[in-house]
Write a protein that holds these residues in place. Structure first.
Motif, short mmCIF file in Angstrom:
data_model
loop_
_atom_site.label_atom_id
_atom_site.label_comp_id
_atom_site.label_asym_id
_atom_site.label_seq_id
_atom_site.Cartn_x
_atom_site.Cartn_y
_atom_site.Cartn_z
N GLN A 6 0.84 -1.20 0.00
CA GLN A 6 0.00 0.00 0.00
C GLN A 6 0.87 1.24 0.00
OE1 GLN A 6 -3.08 1.04 -0.34
NE2 GLN A 6 -4.37 -0.44 0.67
N GLU A 11 -2.85 3.65 2.53
CA GLU A 11 -2.92 3.29 3.95
C GLU A 11 -3.77 4.29 4.72
OE1 GLU A 11 0.92 2.68 5.73
OE2 GLU A 11 1.51 1.27 4.16
N ALA A 12 -3.56 5.58 4.45
CA ALA A 12 -4.33 6.62 5.14
C ALA A 12 -5.81 6.48 4.79
CB ALA A 12 -3.81 8.00 4.76
N GLU A 14 -7.45 3.71 3.83
CA GLU A 14 -8.00 2.51 4.48
C GLU A 14 -8.18 2.71 5.98
OE1 GLU A 14 -9.38 -0.01 3.04
OE2 GLU A 14 -8.77 0.58 1.02
N ASN A 15 -7.21 3.37 6.63
CA ASN A 15 -7.33 3.63 8.07
C ASN A 15 -8.51 4.53 8.36
OD1 ASN A 15 -5.09 2.07 8.70
ND2 ASN A 15 -3.68 3.80 8.68
N THR A 16 -8.71 5.54 7.52
CA THR A 16 -9.81 6.47 7.72
C THR A 16 -11.15 5.79 7.47
OG1 THR A 16 -8.32 8.26 7.06
CG2 THR A 16 -10.65 8.78 7.12
N ARG A 18 -11.70 2.61 7.93
CA ARG A 18 -11.88 1.72 9.08
C ARG A 18 -12.42 2.50 10.29
NH1 ARG A 18 -8.10 -1.34 7.65
NH2 ARG A 18 -6.39 0.00 8.28
N GLU A 19 -11.86 3.68 10.53
CA GLU A 19 -12.35 4.53 11.63
C GLU A 19 -13.83 4.89 11.40
OE1 GLU A 19 -9.71 7.86 11.53
OE2 GLU A 19 -8.09 6.78 12.50
N ASP A 22 -16.04 1.80 12.03
CA ASP A 22 -16.17 1.55 13.46
C ASP A 22 -17.18 2.52 14.09
OD1 ASP A 22 -14.31 -0.50 13.28
OD2 ASP A 22 -12.66 0.68 14.12
N ARG A 35 -15.03 11.34 9.38
CA ARG A 35 -13.97 10.49 8.85
C ARG A 35 -14.19 10.27 7.34
NH1 ARG A 35 -9.75 10.89 11.20
NH2 ARG A 35 -10.78 12.87 11.29
#
Length: 121
Positions: A6, A11-12, A14-16, A18-19, A22, A35
């Protein structure tokens, strides 16, 4: 099966996402939407990323029973392929119905850096 590494932008994103997911799952729709607005700026130049964000925004609108935002997201989902085919994606647009789908917006410096780095060979 090997997956490609990635990029920092990927990555940023996908992380965002995911946040956001959630937050949506816990019922915190306002945080989830904040988000997704960031994810929209990061992902709007890639069709599938862009579509994922709008689908999640539509889910929030539906769960909040916000008919106006549901319509705004439906409109954006329909326009999305046309925008990508014509290259008319407004940079910095957060993707929600509170802002015109055609308006460019200033990009937060941290996001701008990720976008700039992703375009550098």
């Amino acid at each position: 099966m090997s997956m490609a590494k990635q990029t920092p932008l990927g990555e940023a994103f996908e992380n965002t996402i995911r946040e956001a997911a959630d937050a949506i799952n816990s019922g915190d729709y306002d945080y989830g939407l904040s988000r997704l607005e960031r994810a929209h700026v990061l992902g709007q130049t890639r069709v599938l990323r862009h579509l994922r964000v709008h689908v999640l925004m539509l889910i929030i609108a539906w769960r909040k029973r916000d008919i106006q935002e549901c319509l705004a997201q439906g409109f954006r989902i329909v326009l999305l392929p046309i925008g990508h085919l014509t290259g008319r994606i407004p940079p910095g647009n957060p993707g929600t119905g509170r802002v015109s789908a055609f308006a460019s917006m200033p990009i937060d410096p941290d996001l701008a850096e990720l976008l700039r780095a992703d375009r550098t060979p």
